[in-house]
Design an enzyme around this catalytic site. Structure first.
Site, short mmCIF file in Angstrom:
data_model
loop_
_atom_site.label_atom_id
_atom_site.label_comp_id
_atom_site.label_asym_id
_atom_site.label_seq_id
_atom_site.Cartn_x
_atom_site.Cartn_y
_atom_site.Cartn_z
N LYS A 24 -7.79 16.37 -5.50
CA LYS A 24 -7.97 14.93 -5.70
C LYS A 24 -8.33 14.23 -4.39
O LYS A 24 -9.26 13.43 -4.35
CB LYS A 24 -6.67 14.31 -6.24
CG LYS A 24 -6.65 12.79 -6.20
CD LYS A 24 -5.33 12.19 -6.69
CE LYS A 24 -4.21 12.17 -5.68
NZ LYS A 24 -4.05 10.94 -4.91
N ASN A 25 -7.58 14.54 -3.33
CA ASN A 25 -7.74 13.75 -2.11
C ASN A 25 -8.97 14.12 -1.28
O ASN A 25 -9.27 13.46 -0.29
CB ASN A 25 -6.46 13.82 -1.26
CG ASN A 25 -5.34 13.02 -1.90
OD1 ASN A 25 -5.57 12.21 -2.81
ND2 ASN A 25 -4.11 13.24 -1.45
N CYS A 118 2.19 -0.25 -1.73
CA CYS A 118 2.39 0.48 -2.97
C CYS A 118 3.81 0.99 -2.96
O CYS A 118 4.55 0.75 -2.03
CB CYS A 118 1.38 1.59 -3.15
SG CYS A 118 1.64 2.98 -2.09
N ARG A 123 1.23 0.03 3.12
CA ARG A 123 0.16 0.97 3.44
C ARG A 123 -0.98 0.19 4.09
O ARG A 123 -1.96 -0.14 3.45
CB ARG A 123 -0.35 1.69 2.18
CG ARG A 123 0.71 2.32 1.31
CD ARG A 123 0.85 3.81 1.46
NE ARG A 123 -0.33 4.62 1.46
CZ ARG A 123 -0.78 5.32 0.44
NH1 ARG A 123 -0.19 5.26 -0.72
NH2 ARG A 123 -1.85 6.08 0.56
N ASP A 309 3.26 14.83 0.86
CA ASP A 309 3.02 14.90 -0.58
C ASP A 309 3.80 16.01 -1.28
O ASP A 309 3.73 16.15 -2.50
CB ASP A 309 1.52 15.10 -0.86
CG ASP A 309 0.72 13.83 -0.56
OD1 ASP A 309 1.32 12.75 -0.44
OD2 ASP A 309 -0.52 13.95 -0.44
N ARG A 401 -2.55 10.27 -12.65
CA ARG A 401 -3.49 9.91 -11.59
C ARG A 401 -3.82 11.11 -10.72
O ARG A 401 -4.85 11.12 -10.06
CB ARG A 401 -2.89 8.81 -10.70
CG ARG A 401 -2.70 7.50 -11.43
CD ARG A 401 -2.20 6.46 -10.48
NE ARG A 401 -2.96 6.52 -9.24
CZ ARG A 401 -2.58 5.96 -8.11
NH1 ARG A 401 -1.45 5.30 -8.05
NH2 ARG A 401 -3.33 6.06 -7.05
#
Ligand code: EPZ
Length: 422
Positions: A24-25, A118, A123, A309, A401
């Site tokens: 994803k990133n 968030c 952030r 993460d 997500r």
């Protein structure tokens, strides 16, 4: 869409093979960077996730023609029609800020909604802005929008180190913008996460000249035109890590396919300390959980350190490892939100500033839980899979997500997990 939840019956043994999706990133910035060129870009191994769909929606809004099927994404942006990223899209996904660098590079202007904080803490994006300013962009902030303009982008030495060290997002955003700058841009210190490297490899495949990626110094030689490209996104190291922890927790026997074990070294080192054993192949990884598990002390740090993460998932794991473990989170200020939910399942966790102290209990018991952010949600599912009885995880849109077909993959390993509308 109605809110959805997972219902999990804990205690089922996990065994089998699971295929890891694209990262994803790195997919998010690579999709944004695809609008640098007016030629066709084809991306393979793109994970089908809500965040990816949001980024696709954003570049379509900007004028790109897009086709997404079976994890292959075709992007063609002969003309950019708009240069704004509206609040309605940015509020759904912070990573929308990656179009800032791409638009400044291609159109010399951008109008991007300011992302808010968030769930995992404030952030800021000051380092993104600082980096873009250093290479010749004028930025002002009005009405909640970032207005960026550049008469000419000029390469130079850019230092965008913040109080928490290097920034993945700022490094990538400046690297993208610098591909169209006149002269040479040197980003130092640069973040060296595998996702930064993936974006750099993509840019080079498109005809840009980026060097030093994967080290703390990135050099970009600006170019005026770029070609089309066919590029394959790297496997998601956090998804892989999440399955590895699930297997360790469950004392299961799981093999990951299409993964990059070399990107998981710090995670595997910690798991080895807990007693788990591995068989590492070129793009496969087999993990066998240990019967007797040992506590560990985890220190979160930028790559190649232990990833922020992954700490939520480890907190779930360590809550059933006998003895006392600790996790020190050094990157985000408020990223222990899974702790209170785990405690509702019987975990014994205390938080002292940036450190969580986890006293292992014999077992967790099922409960109704509320997911708060992406990785915390994964942690709650992992806990539910080993808990006694039934666990309900609510608000799983966070999980959607970032994990492709999470429950289908878990079910294929033998987990009892189903999705329901609330
Ligand atoms: C990326 O976020 C990831 N997101 C995050 O993954 C990940 O946790 C993080 O990198 C760290 O590895 C994406 O790639 C889309 P940073 P990013 O800029 O780039 C501070 C997930 O669950 N900072 O490296 O936003 C910042 O507050 C997500 O997939 C500034 O002060 O992270 C943090 O303390 C969550 N000013 C530190 O730097 C800035 O301008 C590192 O953040 C930018 C960052």
């Amino acid at each position: 869409m109605a809110m959805q939840r997972f219902v999990i019956e804990g205690g089922k043994k996990l065994a089998g093979t699971v295929r890891i999706s694209g990262a994803k990133n790195s997919a998010l910035p690579i999709i944004a960077a695809s609008i640098l060129t007016d030629k066709k870009v084809v991306l393979e191994n793109v994970p089908d996730l809500i965040d990816v769909r949001t980024m696709i929606e954003l570049i379509s809004y900007l004028g790109a023609k897009v086709d997404f099927r079976k994890n292959t994404l075709t992007i063609h942006a002969p003309h950019i029609k708009r240069i704004d990223a509206p609040y309605d899209i940015v509020r759904r996904m912070r990573a929308s800020y990656y179009v800032l660098g791409a638009l400044v590079a291609r159109e010399k202007k951008a109008h991007v909604s300011f992302p808010g904080g968030c769930a995992i803490g404030p952030r800021p994006i000051d380092l993104h802005i600082k980096g873009l300013e250093m290479i010749g962009t004028t930025v002002d902030i009005a009405d909640g929008y970032i207005n960026a303009r550049a008469r000419a982008l000029r390469g130079r030495e850019v230092n965008i180190q913040g109080p928490k060290g290097t920034s993945v997002g700022a490094t990538i955003n400046v690297m993208i913008a610098a591909t169209r700058a006149r002269g040479v841009t040197k980003i130092a210190p640069a973040a060296c996460e595998p996702e930064v490297v993936d974006v750099a490899n993509f840019l080079n495949a498109m005809g840009c000249s980026v060097a030093g990626h994967g080290t703390h110094t990135i050099i970009v030689h600006g170019r005026s035109s770029m070609s089309g490209v066919l590029y394959r996104i790297i496997p998601d190291r956090i998804e892989a890590g999440t399955f590895v922890v699930t297997a360790a927790m469950n004392r299961g026997d799981v093999t990951l396919e299409h993964c990059r074990p070399d990107h998981l070294k710090s995670v595997l080192d910690v798991l080895k300390e807990t007693g788990a054993t591995f068989t590492i192949g070129h793009d496969t990884l087999r993990i066998q959980g240990a019967k007797a598990m040992k506590p560990v002390n985890i220190f979160v740090a930028p790559y190649p350190g232990f990833p922020t993460d992954m700490q939520s998932q480890f907190m779930a794991f360590l809550s059933i490892v006998p003895g006392t473990s600790t996790i020190k989170e050094t990157i985000f200020e408020n990223r222990f939100m899974q702790a209170v939910e785990l405690m509702r399942m019987g975990a014994r966790i205390t938080i002292e500033g940036d450190t969580a102290v986890i006293h292992g209990v014999r077992r967790l018991s099922g409960a109704i839980l509320m997911a708060s952010d992406l990785r915390a949600s994964a942690a709650l599912v992992l806990a539910g899979l080993v808990a006694k009885g039934r666990t309900v995880v609510r608000r799983i849109y966070h999980l959607d997500r970032g994990y492709e077909q999470f429950e289908q993959k878990l079910r294929s390993l033998g987990a009892h997990i189903k999705r329901q509308s609330e």
